[in-house]
Scaffold this motif. Structure first.
Motif, short mmCIF file in Angstrom:
data_model
loop_
_atom_site.label_atom_id
_atom_site.label_comp_id
_atom_site.label_asym_id
_atom_site.label_seq_id
_atom_site.Cartn_x
_atom_site.Cartn_y
_atom_site.Cartn_z
N ASP A 153 0.84 -1.21 0.00
CA ASP A 153 0.00 0.00 0.00
C ASP A 153 0.87 1.25 0.00
OD1 ASP A 153 -2.22 -1.52 -0.02
OD2 ASP A 153 -2.70 -1.28 2.11
N GLU A 154 1.98 1.18 0.72
CA GLU A 154 2.87 2.34 0.80
C GLU A 154 3.49 2.65 -0.58
OE1 GLU A 154 5.86 1.95 3.85
OE2 GLU A 154 6.81 3.82 3.19
N ASP A 157 0.82 4.34 -2.69
CA ASP A 157 0.62 5.75 -2.30
C ASP A 157 1.78 6.62 -2.75
OD1 ASP A 157 -1.71 4.97 -1.15
OD2 ASP A 157 -0.96 4.96 0.92
N SER A 158 3.01 6.09 -2.62
CA SER A 158 4.18 6.89 -3.02
C SER A 158 4.18 7.14 -4.53
CB SER A 158 5.48 6.17 -2.66
OG SER A 158 5.59 6.07 -1.29
N ILE A 160 1.60 7.36 -6.42
CA ILE A 160 0.58 8.40 -6.69
C ILE A 160 1.15 9.79 -6.35
CG2 ILE A 160 -1.71 9.28 -6.01
CD1 ILE A 160 -2.53 6.32 -5.55
N LYS A 161 1.93 9.86 -5.27
CA LYS A 161 2.52 11.15 -4.88
C LYS A 161 3.46 11.65 -5.98
CE LYS A 161 1.25 12.56 -0.79
NZ LYS A 161 0.37 13.70 -0.75
N THR A 206 0.72 0.07 -10.18
CA THR A 206 0.96 1.32 -9.44
C THR A 206 0.89 2.54 -10.35
OG1 THR A 206 3.30 0.79 -9.75
CG2 THR A 206 2.38 0.37 -7.57
N LYS A 209 -2.64 3.54 -11.09
CA LYS A 209 -3.28 4.25 -9.95
C LYS A 209 -2.88 5.73 -9.98
CE LYS A 209 -5.77 1.44 -7.54
NZ LYS A 209 -7.02 1.42 -8.24
N ASP A 213 -5.21 9.22 -10.68
CA ASP A 213 -5.18 10.44 -9.88
C ASP A 213 -5.06 11.68 -10.77
OD1 ASP A 213 -5.13 11.55 -7.14
OD2 ASP A 213 -3.16 12.29 -7.76
#
Ligand code: NAD
Length: 365
Positions: A153-154, A157-158, A160-161, A206, A209, A213
Motif C-alpha cells: 500500500d505504501e 501511495d508513493s 501516486i505522490k 501502481t 493508480k 489520480d
C-alpha cells in the motif's frame, strides 16, 4: 496550425515533452518556456542527453525568431514554480497552454520535504510475464520470463505522490496566483492505457493508480477554473521509446512487437509525429476523440482491433529464436540509441565535439 501563443512545457527535454514543444513551436509558431531536470556538463563529464536536446531546441527556435527559454531544476519544488512565474511575467505574456509531461522516479514534497519514490509494480497479485532483454551495444536480445511481486500500500501511495495529479494542480495554482496564466488557459497531462498484455504492469498497477489520480486532478482544475474558460485535459498517448517507458518491465517486448505491426500497417508514429497530430486534430478542435472518462484518445492506431490481434498472435509465439522475425528489435534499438544521440547516420562520431555547450537562455536553478 492553430495552437498556443505562449506554452509552458513541464518535462521539456526528452520524449513526449520535447516532442510537444517542437510541435507547438515549429507547428504553431508558439513561444515556449521549458522546465526539465538534466545534468549540466562538468569539466570532465558531458551533460545528460536532454541538456543537449534543450540547447538544440533553443538554437532552432532562435533561427525562427521564436522565444525559447529553458529552466533546469526540480519541477516539484515551490522555488522553481516561482522562478517560472517570474520569467513569464518579465519576458512573456501569460501562458495559454501548459503541457505537463513529467516522468520521474522520485519527488521531494514541497511542503513536508518528504521524499517519495515511485514503484513500477502490479497490484494485488504477483505478475508472471515476459520481457525483452536487449544488449544495446551488441544488439543481441533474449525474450525472458519475469516474476514481479505486487506493490505494498505504501508503494502505491508513493507512486501516486510522484506521478499523480497533485503537482499538476500546484503548477496551476502557482502560475494562476502569480498572474502568469491566461484566463482561458488550456492544460494537458499525458497518460497511457495500453492493452491486456501491459495492463497488469501499467493500467492495473501502481502507475495506473497514479494516472487515475491525474483524472481526479483534471476534474478539480476544470471545477475551479472552467467557468472562466480554462480547460484541463488528459490525453492517452501511444507507446513510444523514451527513457521513462523503457524502464517498465514487459514494455520493451510489447513495444517492439507493436512497432513491427504498426509499421507494416503504415500507422506507426514517432513522438513528434504523434504530438503534431494531437495538437493539430485534438487540443484546438471541438470535435475531439473523447472516451467515456473524458480523455482524448490518441492511441486509436495502437488499439486498432487488427493491430492488436496481430500483436497478440506474435506475443503468444515469440521467443528468443524468432524475436527478430516477430518484433522490430532493430527499430527499438535504434530509437533507444537516438535518445542519447547515437545511431544517427548524419553524425560523424569520430569528430571531436565540445561537450560544454550551453545557451545564454538555459538557466540552472
Ligand atoms: P521522458 O523520460 O522522456 O521525459 C521525462 C521528462 O521529465 C524529462 O524532460 C525530464 O527532464 C523531466 N523530469 C523528470 N523529473 C523532473 C523533475 N523533478 N523536475 C523537472 N523535470 C523533470 O518520459 P516520457 O515517456 O516522454 O513521459 C512523459 C509523459 O508521457 C509521462 O506522463 C508518461 O506517463 C506519458 N506517456 C508516455 C508514453 C510512452 O510510451 N513513453 C506513453 C503514454 C504516455
Amino acid at each position: 496550425m492553430e495552437g498556443p501563443t505562449n506554452a509552458l512545457v513541464v518535462g521539456c527535454s526528452t520524449g513526449y515533452g520535447l516532442a510537444s514543444r517542437i510541435a507547438v513551436a515549429f507547428g504553431c509558431g508558439s513561444h515556449t518556456l521549458g522546465v526539465s531536470l538534466e545534468k549540466e556538463p562538468e569539466e570532465r563529464r558531458p551533460a545528460s542527453a536532454g541538456w543537449y536536446n534543450n540547447v538544440g531546441f533553443e538554437r532552432c527556435a532562435a533561427r525562427r525568431d521564436l522565444y525559447a527559454k529553458t529552466i533546469n531544476g526540480d519541477a516539484f519544488s515551490n522555488q522553481l514554480k516561482q522562478q517560472v512565474a517570474e520569467v513569464v511575467r518579465a519576458e512573456m505574456r501569460p501562458i495559454d497552454l501548459l503541457i505537463y509531461s513529467l516522468a520521474s522516479p522520485v519527488r521531494i514534497h514541497p511542503e513536508s520535504g518528504e521524499m517519495f519514490r515511485s514503484s513500477i509494480k502490479p497490484i494485488g497479485n504477483p505478475l508472471k510475464s515476459r520481457t525483452l532483454k536487449l544488449n544495446i551495444l551488441r544488439g543481441t536480445c533474449e525474450v525472458e520470463n519475469i516474476d514481479l511481486l505486487p506493490a505494498t500500500d505504501e508503494e502505491i501511495d508513493s507512486t501516486i505522490k510522484v506521478m499523480g495529479g497533485e503537482d499538476w494542480i500546484l503548477w496551476i495554482d502557482a502560475l494562476q496566483k502569480a498572474g502568469a496564466l491566461s484566463q482561458d488557459f488550456k492544460t494537458v497531462a499525458y497518460t497511457y492505457l495500453g492493452n491486456e498484455l501491459t495492463w497488469p504492469i501499467y493500467r492495473g498497477g501502481t502507475l495506473g493508480k497514479a494516472k487515475e489520480d491525474l483524472d481526479r486532478a483534471r476534474d478539480e482544475i476544470n471545477g475551479r477554473f472552467g467557468k472562466s474558460g480554462a480547460e484541463a485535459m488528459i490525453s492517452v498517448l501511444k507507446a513510444v521509446v523514451t527513457q521513462a517507458s523503457t524502464a517498465i518491465p514487459v514494455v520493451p517486448l510489447y513495444f517492439s512487437i507493436l512497432f513491427k505491426v504498426m509499421k507494416a500497417h503504415g500507422t506507426h508514429e514517432d513522438c513528434i509525429a504523434h504530438m503534431y497530430r494531437m495538437i493539430g486534430e485534438q487540443i484546438y478542435q471541438s470535435n475531439r476523440r473523447i472516451d467515456d472518462e473524458g480523455r482524448i484518445r490518441m492511441d486509436n492506431f495502437e488499439l486498432d482491433a487488427t493491430v492488436q490481434d496481430e500483436v497478440k498472435n506474435a506475443w503468444d509465439s515469440i521467443d528468443t529464436s524468432n524475436a527478430r522475425d516477430l518484433a522490430d528489435i532493430s527499430g527499438f534499438r535504434t530509437e533507444f540509441l537516438k535518445l542519447f544521440g547515437f545511431g544517427r547516420e548524419d553524425v560523424d562520431y569520430e569528430r571531436d565535439v565540445d561537450v560544454h555547450l550551453s545557451t545564454s537562455k538555459q538557466v540552472t536553478q
